[in-house]
Design a protein around this motif. Structure first.
Motif, PDB file in Angstrom:
ATOM      1  N   MET A 195      34.917  50.679  55.316  1.00  0.00           N
ATOM      2  CA  MET A 195      33.554  51.181  55.429  1.00  0.00           C
ATOM      3  C   MET A 195      32.745  50.505  56.535  1.00  0.00           C
ATOM      4  N   TYR A 196      33.053  49.245  56.853  1.00  0.00           N
ATOM      5  CA  TYR A 196      32.305  48.543  57.901  1.00  0.00           C
ATOM      6  C   TYR A 196      32.938  48.702  59.279  1.00  0.00           C
ATOM      7  N   ALA A 197      34.066  49.392  59.327  1.00  0.00           N
ATOM      8  CA  ALA A 197      34.744  49.651  60.604  1.00  0.00           C
ATOM      9  C   ALA A 197      34.277  51.008  61.151  1.00  0.00           C
ATOM     10  N   PRO A 198      34.676  51.356  62.373  1.00  0.00           N
ATOM     11  CA  PRO A 198      34.193  52.613  62.975  1.00  0.00           C
ATOM     12  C   PRO A 198      34.645  53.863  62.232  1.00  0.00           C
ATOM     13  N   PHE A 199      33.804  54.867  62.272  1.00  0.00           N
ATOM     14  CA  PHE A 199      34.125  56.212  61.781  1.00  0.00           C
ATOM     15  C   PHE A 199      33.917  57.145  62.969  1.00  0.00           C
ATOM     16  N   VAL A 200      35.016  57.625  63.541  1.00  0.00           N
ATOM     17  CA  VAL A 200      34.957  58.397  64.785  1.00  0.00           C
ATOM     18  C   VAL A 200      35.267  59.860  64.501  1.00  0.00           C
ATOM     19  N   LYS A 201      34.392  60.747  64.958  1.00  0.00           N
ATOM     20  CA  LYS A 201      34.549  62.187  64.724  1.00  0.00           C
ATOM     21  C   LYS A 201      35.035  62.881  65.992  1.00  0.00           C
ATOM     22  N   VAL A 202      35.989  63.795  65.825  1.00  0.00           N
ATOM     23  CA  VAL A 202      36.489  64.606  66.938  1.00  0.00           C
ATOM     24  C   VAL A 202      36.571  66.054  66.467  1.00  0.00           C
ATOM     25  N   ASN A 203      35.907  66.958  67.167  1.00  0.00           N
ATOM     26  CA  ASN A 203      36.044  68.393  66.872  1.00  0.00           C
ATOM     27  C   ASN A 203      37.123  68.949  67.789  1.00  0.00           C
ATOM     28  N   CYS A 204      38.312  69.114  67.246  1.00  0.00           N
ATOM     29  CA  CYS A 204      39.459  69.523  68.066  1.00  0.00           C
ATOM     30  C   CYS A 204      39.284  70.922  68.645  1.00  0.00           C
ATOM     31  N   GLY A 205      38.467  71.750  68.018  1.00  0.00           N
ATOM     32  CA  GLY A 205      38.274  73.106  68.505  1.00  0.00           C
ATOM     33  C   GLY A 205      37.206  73.219  69.570  1.00  0.00           C
ATOM     34  N   ALA A 206      36.380  72.166  69.726  1.00  0.00           N
ATOM     35  CA  ALA A 206      35.268  72.228  70.679  1.00  0.00           C
ATOM     36  C   ALA A 206      35.606  71.612  72.026  1.00  0.00           C
ATOM     37  N   ILE A 207      36.722  70.878  72.114  1.00  0.00           N
ATOM     38  CA  ILE A 207      37.104  70.204  73.357  1.00  0.00           C
ATOM     39  C   ILE A 207      38.144  71.040  74.085  1.00  0.00           C
ATOM     40  N   GLY A 234      39.776  55.966  74.603  1.00  0.00           N
ATOM     41  CA  GLY A 234      39.935  57.175  73.810  1.00  0.00           C
ATOM     42  C   GLY A 234      39.396  57.015  72.392  1.00  0.00           C
ATOM     43  N   LYS A 235      39.258  58.128  71.707  1.00  0.00           N
ATOM     44  CA  LYS A 235      38.720  58.131  70.346  1.00  0.00           C
ATOM     45  C   LYS A 235      39.597  57.331  69.382  1.00  0.00           C
ATOM     46  N   PHE A 236      40.938  57.397  69.561  1.00  0.00           N
ATOM     47  CA  PHE A 236      41.826  56.642  68.686  1.00  0.00           C
ATOM     48  C   PHE A 236      41.588  55.143  68.831  1.00  0.00           C
ATOM     49  N   GLU A 237      41.408  54.690  70.059  1.00  0.00           N
ATOM     50  CA  GLU A 237      41.167  53.269  70.284  1.00  0.00           C
ATOM     51  C   GLU A 237      39.788  52.866  69.750  1.00  0.00           C
ATOM     52  N   GLN A 238      38.805  53.760  69.879  1.00  0.00           N
ATOM     53  CA  GLN A 238      37.470  53.486  69.348  1.00  0.00           C
ATOM     54  C   GLN A 238      37.505  53.330  67.828  1.00  0.00           C
ATOM     55  N   ALA A 239      38.428  54.064  67.198  1.00  0.00           N
ATOM     56  CA  ALA A 239      38.502  54.048  65.730  1.00  0.00           C
ATOM     57  C   ALA A 239      39.381  52.928  65.195  1.00  0.00           C
ATOM     58  N   ASP A 240      39.901  52.081  66.061  1.00  0.00           N
ATOM     59  CA  ASP A 240      40.824  51.025  65.643  1.00  0.00           C
ATOM     60  C   ASP A 240      40.213  50.202  64.503  1.00  0.00           C
ATOM     61  N   GLY A 241      40.935  50.097  63.397  1.00  0.00           N
ATOM     62  CA  GLY A 241      40.456  49.378  62.231  1.00  0.00           C
ATOM     63  C   GLY A 241      39.704  50.249  61.252  1.00  0.00           C
ATOM     64  N   GLY A 242      39.360  51.461  61.669  1.00  0.00           N
ATOM     65  CA  GLY A 242      38.556  52.345  60.838  1.00  0.00           C
ATOM     66  C   GLY A 242      39.209  53.684  60.573  1.00  0.00           C
ATOM     67  N   THR A 243      38.388  54.733  60.673  1.00  0.00           N
ATOM     68  CA  THR A 243      38.828  56.086  60.345  1.00  0.00           C
ATOM     69  C   THR A 243      38.541  57.026  61.495  1.00  0.00           C
ATOM     70  N   ILE A 244      39.473  57.929  61.780  1.00  0.00           N
ATOM     71  CA  ILE A 244      39.214  58.995  62.744  1.00  0.00           C
ATOM     72  C   ILE A 244      39.241  60.328  61.982  1.00  0.00           C
ATOM     73  N   PHE A 245      38.192  61.119  62.181  1.00  0.00           N
ATOM     74  CA  PHE A 245      38.071  62.407  61.510  1.00  0.00           C
ATOM     75  C   PHE A 245      38.365  63.502  62.519  1.00  0.00           C
ATOM     76  N   LEU A 246      39.495  64.193  62.327  1.00  0.00           N
ATOM     77  CA  LEU A 246      39.914  65.263  63.230  1.00  0.00           C
ATOM     78  C   LEU A 246      39.520  66.600  62.603  1.00  0.00           C
TER      79      LEU A 246
END
Length: 454
Positions: A195-207, A234-246
């Protein structure tokens, strides 16, 4: 006597030469002294101000109130000439009686007033900017408490999501557009040990597909024409330690599905132009409104990627499947939207509720929020949303007609007639009773009966 004259002259000299804004009034709120700097600020002269009522000279002043009540006012905001002033006002006593009051601006130079006001305005603008950017930051902002509903389907979905939050497994959220898939992703992250790590959002249909790889995995400086010299994370590296929402994972092109699968399997990413890989520790939450099994059979979605993502599956029900939740959600949204729009709307009428429950809601909660925001913007002399505030495609569909009992109809008509009569006569009950052709006593009785505010 000479001492009193000397003291008066000293006071006058201090006021005339003060950098601060000073004004003195007698117990009738007549200005007896005022500093030149104060006069310069309000656009007058000492000669024009002295001897006049303070309320005629100084905008939004409260000196006359202090001169009457004797109560001190310390560090108060006063809006004057398009700016805010901070002032203190103190009553002057002699032999236990109020003989006047003195007011003083709380900064050394009145030119600082405009500077202070400009700073406050800039701070407010910055605050609003930060608020609007909050959703763009790598932070989850919604919890399970923000997911409204008591229907069986939504409670099951929340129960599965809460369990998933306690693991590091990948999650696949399925549901129609507008059902709240992103809220679930936020809530899972906030309920997890990440919860204290990054939460990164990516809209795969908008890029655009040709930019998706650089967005997800980043690139080294000079990796291609137009690339930034310093490269990009990249978004994956930004989310390191946290969650990436695809989000909208079903729209990801096949060539990127291969690279995403490798990143999931190897838990590492390759920047474009890099000669090595970087390990990442991330939890993937994917969401789609598409049927991925059909997409697999049609060759549009990789089977191996599907099974990597589909460890824990959460089905979000449509609004049509949880009609008992519609009013709960509507009231929650009305409260939120009303605050945002500075309106005082508290709910929906029984008739409007009937229409909301019988509409198909193809756009689900997102459509409901849009409809309610439109209604709150258009509503005028009421704090309740009624059918007239709703679009025709909601109230006109299925030609729903609310039939009330005869007693209820007569009750409502009589009450409305009395309200209209009172409004048309500006509350004059004698004139209203004549219009209604009833006696004043009968009118009073009906006003009490229907609890009509006067």
């Amino acid at each position: 006597m000479d001492f009193e004259k000397d003291a008066l002259e000293i006071l006058k000299t201090l006021v005339d030469n003060a950098y601060d804004g000073i004004v003195i009034v007698d117990n009738n709120a007549i200005i007896t002294m005022i500093s030149k700097s104060y006069c310069d600020f309000i656009g007058t002269s000492q000669e024009n101000a002295v001897g006049r009522l303070v309320t005629d000279v100084i905008e939004n002043t409260r000196m006359h109130i202090v001169a009457q009540t004797g109560e001190m006012e310390n560090a108060q905001l006063q809006y004057i000439k398009g700016s805010y002033m901070i002032a203190s006002r103190i009553a002057i006593f002699k032999n236990g009686k109020i003989i006047g009051a003195i007011g003083k601006v709380l900064f050394r130079n009145l030119k600082e007033l405009n500077n202070l006001y400009s700073k406050i305005k800039n701070m407010k603008k910055e605050l609003e900017t930060y608020k609007t950017r909050l959703k763009e930051l790598n932070t989850a902002i919604y919890s399970f408490d923000d997911i409204i509903g008591t229907s069986e389907q939504i409670l099951i979905a929340k129960a599965i999501a809460r369990k998933a939050a306690q693991t590091h497994s990948n999650v696949l959220i399925l549901g129609e557009s507008g059902t709240g898939k992103e809220l679930f992703a936020h809530a899972i992250h906030l309920a997890s040990d990440r919860m204290y790590a990054p939460f990164v959002k990516v809209n795969c249909g908008a890029i655009p597909s040709d930019l998706l790889e650089s967005e997800l995995f980043g690139y080294e400086g000079g990796a291609f024409t137009g690339a930034k010299k310093e490269g990009k994370t990249g978004k994956f590296e930004q989310a390191d330690g946290g969650t990436i929402f695809l989000d909208e994972i079903g729209d990801m092109p096949l060539h990127m599905q291969v690279k995403l699968l490798r990143a999931i399997q190897e838990k590492e990413v390759d920047k474009i132009g890099s000669i090595g890989s970087k390990k990442v520790d991330i939890r993937i939450i994917a969401a789609t409104n598409k049927n991925l099994e059909n997409s697999m059979h049609e060759g549009n979605f990789r089977q191996d990627l599907y099974y990597r993502l589909n460890v824990v599956t959460i089905m979000i029900p449509s609004l049509r499947e949880r009609k008992d939740d519609i009013l709960l959600i509507a009231n929650h949204l009305i409260n939120k939207i009303s605050k945002d729009l500075n309106k005082k709307v508290i709910g929906v009428s029984n008739d409007a509720e009937y229409y909301l429950k019988n509409y198909s809601w193809e756009g689900n909660i997102r459509e409901l929020e849009n409809i309610l925001e439109r209604a709150i913007n258009l509503i005028e002399d009421s704090n309740i949303i009624s059918p007239i505030d709703l679009p025709r495609n909601i109230t006109g569909r299925n030609e729903i007609k609310i039939i009330k009992s005869l007693e209820e109809t007569i009750f409502a008509a009589e009450k409305q007639a009395i309200i209209d009569a009172l409004k048309s006569t500006d509350g004059n009950k004698t004139k209203a009773s004549k219009i209604l052709k009833i006696g004043r006593t009968s009118l009073y009785e009906k006003i009490q009966k229907y609890n009509i505010p006067l």
